[in-house]
Write a protein that holds these residues in place. Structure first.
Motif, short mmCIF file in Angstrom:
data_model
loop_
_atom_site.label_atom_id
_atom_site.label_comp_id
_atom_site.label_asym_id
_atom_site.label_seq_id
_atom_site.Cartn_x
_atom_site.Cartn_y
_atom_site.Cartn_z
N CYS A 87 -3.51 -5.58 5.29
CA CYS A 87 -3.57 -4.68 3.99
C CYS A 87 -4.70 -5.52 3.23
O CYS A 87 -5.08 -4.81 2.06
CB CYS A 87 -2.27 -4.57 3.25
N LEU B 120 0.64 -1.12 -0.08
CA LEU B 120 0.07 -0.09 -0.08
C LEU B 120 0.79 1.31 0.05
O LEU B 120 0.37 2.27 -0.29
CB LEU B 120 -0.89 0.11 1.21
N GLU C 220 -7.22 -4.30 -0.36
CA GLU C 220 -7.47 -4.86 -1.67
C GLU C 220 -8.79 -5.51 -1.89
O GLU C 220 -9.27 -5.28 -3.01
CB GLU C 220 -6.18 -5.87 -1.74
#
Length: 320
Positions: free
Chosen positions: A120, A42, A124
């Motif tokens: 993360c 990210l 996504e």
């Protein structure tokens, strides 16, 4: 752990994470940014912020750290006096106008400043859900985890009065009774984290319903109500995301890894931690909550990113 395909460099340039903050929540905003940028996946993703009453030095910090700061647009159906008195109201209002505030990006993910990213892959997943065809509003329903799905008021003679958030807010907005009943028995779609393509057809309808809600209802519930009406009443495509993409509790800690986990089996690590409702904790990193440990005990924890990262650093090496 949540699973999603890795983004390509081209996707990163088309995507944007957006949040909003006033001066009081600025430390939380800084922690959200830190929680995003610690992930290599990210790190190259643009981040933007709606200015809901930030101080000049706070705006400077954001700009120096590569974060785009946008001033909210004027809202014709909200008085200027109300906006001057409470500039943070512009954050909630701006959620329905992100496609116009950020025309240079294709897929937009909103994350409230009182949330932070633990895994993360949750981010996504939100992007991928919004980029599917046809375009979908990617959002997490509030089901049974942190509070009852339906709030009921028992009346004499065994009668029951429905008191869900959507029913209450739609009645407050003086929407037709048939609409109130239709959406009132459905789960609230939490507007603290969501994703939507800039070219999705939802945006005009979201703005329409927000304007309708604001004629008599509350500003802070108008966006959430607009999303429910667009999804449930109008039938626009909606991708219901797993709880871990916007987790509001109840909380559980894996003391071995230092990760907050979902309370449901198989107790996957939470993707996005959302501190909605924890008013004292959001403003004071010394405030703690008794959190059940998967090993069987209980730990007093502050759930903000900074304190949880420090706690995790005392555990075994990162195993995610």
């Amino acid at each position: 752990m949540l699973h999603a395909d890795s983004p390509s460099p081209a996707n990163l340039s088309r995507r944007l994470i957006i949040t909003g903050s006033d001066s009081r929540y600025f430390p939380l905003l800084q922690e959200l940014v830190a929680s995003i940028r610690r992930f290599p996946e990210l790190a190259g993703l643009p981040v933007a912020c709606i200015d809901g009453g930030l101080k000049r030095k706070q705006v400077t910090w954001l700009e120096q750290n590569g974060i785009t700061v946008r001033t909210p647009r004027a809202f014709p159906y909200v008085s200027r006096w109300a906006m001057r008195r409470r500039p943070n109201l512009a954050i909630e209002l701006s959620k329905m106008w992100l496609d116009q505030l950020f025309p240079e990006h294709d897929t937009l993910v909103w994350i409230d400043a009182d949330a932070w990213v633990q895994d993360c892959q949750a981010v996504e997943l939100l992007f991928q859900a919004a980029e599917q065809t046809p375009h979908a509003l990617a959002i997490t329903p509030e089901l049974f985890l942190h509070k009852p799905l339906f709030r009921l008021r028992w009346l004499p003679f065994g009668l029951v009065q429905l008191r869900t958030i959507l029913y209450k807010n739609s009645r407050l907005a003086r929407l037709p009774r048939a609409i109130c009943r239709h959406i009132g028995v459905r789960p609230t779609l939490n507007a603290g984290v969501f994703a939507l393509s800039r070219t999705a057809p939802h945006w005009p309808r979201l703005r329409h319903w927000q304007e309708e809600a604001l004629r008599h209802g509350k500003i802070f519930s108008s966006g959430q109500l607009a999303m429910a009406l667009t999804s449930y009443h109008d039938g626009y495509t909606t991708a219901l995301m797993p709880a871990g993409c916007n987790y509001l509790g109840p909380w559980q800690i894996d003391s071995r890894t230092g990760l907050l986990c979902e309370v449901t089996f198989p107790h996957r690590p939470v993707g996005i931690v959302h501190l909605a409702g924890h008013d004292a904790m959001r403003l004071d990193p010394t405030v703690t909550l008794d959190v059940p440990d998967r090993a069987g005990g209980t730990q007093a924890l502050n759930l903000r990113f900074g304190t949880m990262q420090a706690y995790r650093d005392t555990r075994q090496p990162d195993m995610t």
